[in-house]
Design a protein around this motif. Structure first.
Motif, PDB file in Angstrom:
ATOM      1  N   ILE A 131      28.236  43.322  77.330  1.00  0.00           N
ATOM      2  CA  ILE A 131      27.624  42.737  77.446  1.00  0.00           C
ATOM      3  C   ILE A 131      26.209  42.100  77.407  1.00  0.00           C
ATOM      4  O   ILE A 131      25.715  41.564  77.845  1.00  0.00           O
ATOM      5  N   ASP A 132      25.405  43.284  77.344  1.00  0.00           N
ATOM      6  CA  ASP A 132      23.596  43.481  77.203  1.00  0.00           C
ATOM      7  C   ASP A 132      23.582  42.412  76.075  1.00  0.00           C
ATOM      8  O   ASP A 132      22.857  41.353  76.942  1.00  0.00           O
ATOM      9  N   GLU A 133      24.364  42.437  74.785  1.00  0.00           N
ATOM     10  CA  GLU A 133      24.163  41.258  74.154  1.00  0.00           C
ATOM     11  C   GLU A 133      24.206  39.933  74.273  1.00  0.00           C
ATOM     12  O   GLU A 133      23.828  38.639  74.495  1.00  0.00           O
ATOM     13  N   LEU A 134      25.468  40.277  74.969  1.00  0.00           N
ATOM     14  CA  LEU A 134      26.349  38.599  75.597  1.00  0.00           C
ATOM     15  C   LEU A 134      24.707  37.710  76.102  1.00  0.00           C
ATOM     16  O   LEU A 134      24.252  36.886  76.230  1.00  0.00           O
ATOM     17  N   TYR A 135      24.493  39.095  77.364  1.00  0.00           N
ATOM     18  CA  TYR A 135      23.613  38.334  78.466  1.00  0.00           C
ATOM     19  C   TYR A 135      22.367  37.974  77.724  1.00  0.00           C
ATOM     20  O   TYR A 135      21.798  37.455  77.950  1.00  0.00           O
ATOM     21  N   ARG A 136      21.833  38.302  76.450  1.00  0.00           N
ATOM     22  CA  ARG A 136      20.333  38.679  75.978  1.00  0.00           C
ATOM     23  C   ARG A 136      20.612  37.536  75.175  1.00  0.00           C
ATOM     24  O   ARG A 136      19.507  36.266  75.311  1.00  0.00           O
ATOM     25  N   SER A 148      23.013  34.679  75.961  1.00  0.00           N
ATOM     26  CA  SER A 148      22.579  33.765  77.156  1.00  0.00           C
ATOM     27  C   SER A 148      21.393  32.937  77.324  1.00  0.00           C
ATOM     28  O   SER A 148      21.121  32.052  77.717  1.00  0.00           O
ATOM     29  N   MET A 149      20.814  34.023  77.588  1.00  0.00           N
ATOM     30  CA  MET A 149      19.899  33.483  78.323  1.00  0.00           C
ATOM     31  C   MET A 149      18.391  33.395  77.126  1.00  0.00           C
ATOM     32  O   MET A 149      17.465  32.308  77.285  1.00  0.00           O
ATOM     33  N   ARG A 197      16.506  29.613  77.627  1.00  0.00           N
ATOM     34  CA  ARG A 197      15.228  29.321  77.572  1.00  0.00           C
ATOM     35  C   ARG A 197      14.693  28.592  76.719  1.00  0.00           C
ATOM     36  O   ARG A 197      14.146  27.503  76.274  1.00  0.00           O
ATOM     37  N   ASP A 198      15.084  28.267  75.029  1.00  0.00           N
ATOM     38  CA  ASP A 198      16.078  27.313  74.222  1.00  0.00           C
ATOM     39  C   ASP A 198      16.103  26.236  74.551  1.00  0.00           C
ATOM     40  O   ASP A 198      14.685  25.050  74.343  1.00  0.00           O
ATOM     41  N   ARG A 199      16.614  25.824  75.488  1.00  0.00           N
ATOM     42  CA  ARG A 199      16.829  24.579  76.115  1.00  0.00           C
ATOM     43  C   ARG A 199      15.987  24.227  76.950  1.00  0.00           C
ATOM     44  O   ARG A 199      15.972  23.056  77.530  1.00  0.00           O
ATOM     45  N   GLY A 200      15.387  25.211  76.920  1.00  0.00           N
ATOM     46  CA  GLY A 200      14.032  25.077  78.446  1.00  0.00           C
ATOM     47  C   GLY A 200      14.866  24.831  80.045  1.00  0.00           C
ATOM     48  O   GLY A 200      14.156  24.260  80.503  1.00  0.00           O
ATOM     49  N   VAL A 201      15.977  25.435  80.300  1.00  0.00           N
ATOM     50  CA  VAL A 201      16.805  25.216  81.384  1.00  0.00           C
ATOM     51  C   VAL A 201      16.186  25.962  83.001  1.00  0.00           C
ATOM     52  O   VAL A 201      15.965  27.672  81.936  1.00  0.00           O
TER      53      VAL A 201
END
Length: 202
Positions: free
Chosen positions: A186-191, A193-194, A198-202
């Motif tokens: 779960i931590d890996e999935l959350y990391r 997605s974050m 960040r890469d998309r600049g959202v």
């Protein structure tokens, strides 16, 4: 007087016992001597065959045929005994080998007679020699076929054992791996997605 009688009885019993031991000892020595004589005769025959096989001519060739046949039968017997010791189902193969060995002994005797006659007589019986060669080829081919079949079985048994061992090794290695922790996943999935946000600049 009674003491002398007892003493004589004891001496007679001891003498009878010693005579019995001597008789048993002589019997065993005679038996061992006969066995040793038979083995010595067999060794002498083998040695003379080896010596005669070193020469040239038909007689030496026939002696070499005898040695080849003995070697083939011996190798085949070892292969069958090895398969029996492993507990393989051989069916009627041991009986077949016994019959083959008996026939090989007959052929060996015929080869020996031919070699002996050839050494003392200048006349050559080519027809008999050709038939002896033909019989030799058939007997050695049978031995080779039996050994090839047993070797094929052995390779098949080995392949089955190796496949089983490979499966067990894979299972054991998989079982020793640490099972993944759901919280870590779960931590890996959350990391991830974050990082994507960040890469998309959202």
């Amino acid at each position: 007087m009674a003491k002398i009688g007892e003493f004589l009885v004891i001496v007679l019993v001891i003498l009878a016992f010693l005579l019995l031991l001597g008789g048993v000892g002589i019997y065993l020595l005679v038996k061992l001597g006969k066995k040793a004589a038979v083995k010595a005769k067999q060794a002498t025959v083998r040695l003379s065959t080896h010596v005669n096989a070193m020469g040239t001519g038909d007689a030496a060739e026939v002696e070499r045929l005898r040695l080849d046949l003995r070697r083939e039968v011996s190798l085949t017997r070892q292969a069958v005994e090895h398969a029996q010791s492993l507990g393989w189902g051989l069916g009627d193969l041991p009986r077949l080998l016994a019959d083959l060995t008996a026939q090989a002994d007959v052929h060996d005797g015929q080869l020996g007679m031919y070699a002996q006659q050839r050494r003392v007589s200048p006349y050559v019986d080519h027809a008999t020699l050709d038939r002896l060669r033909e019989h030799q080829a058939k007997l050695t081919a049978m031995c080779a076929r039996i050994r090839a079949d047993l070797l094929g079985d052995q390779v098949q048994h080995t392949a089955t054992g190796i496949a089983d061992l490979t499966s067990r090794t894979d299972l054991e290695i998989e079982a020793r791996r640490r099972a993944p922790d759901p919280l870590d996943e779960i931590d890996e999935l959350y990391r991830r997605s974050m990082e994507e946000r960040r890469d998309r600049g959202v």
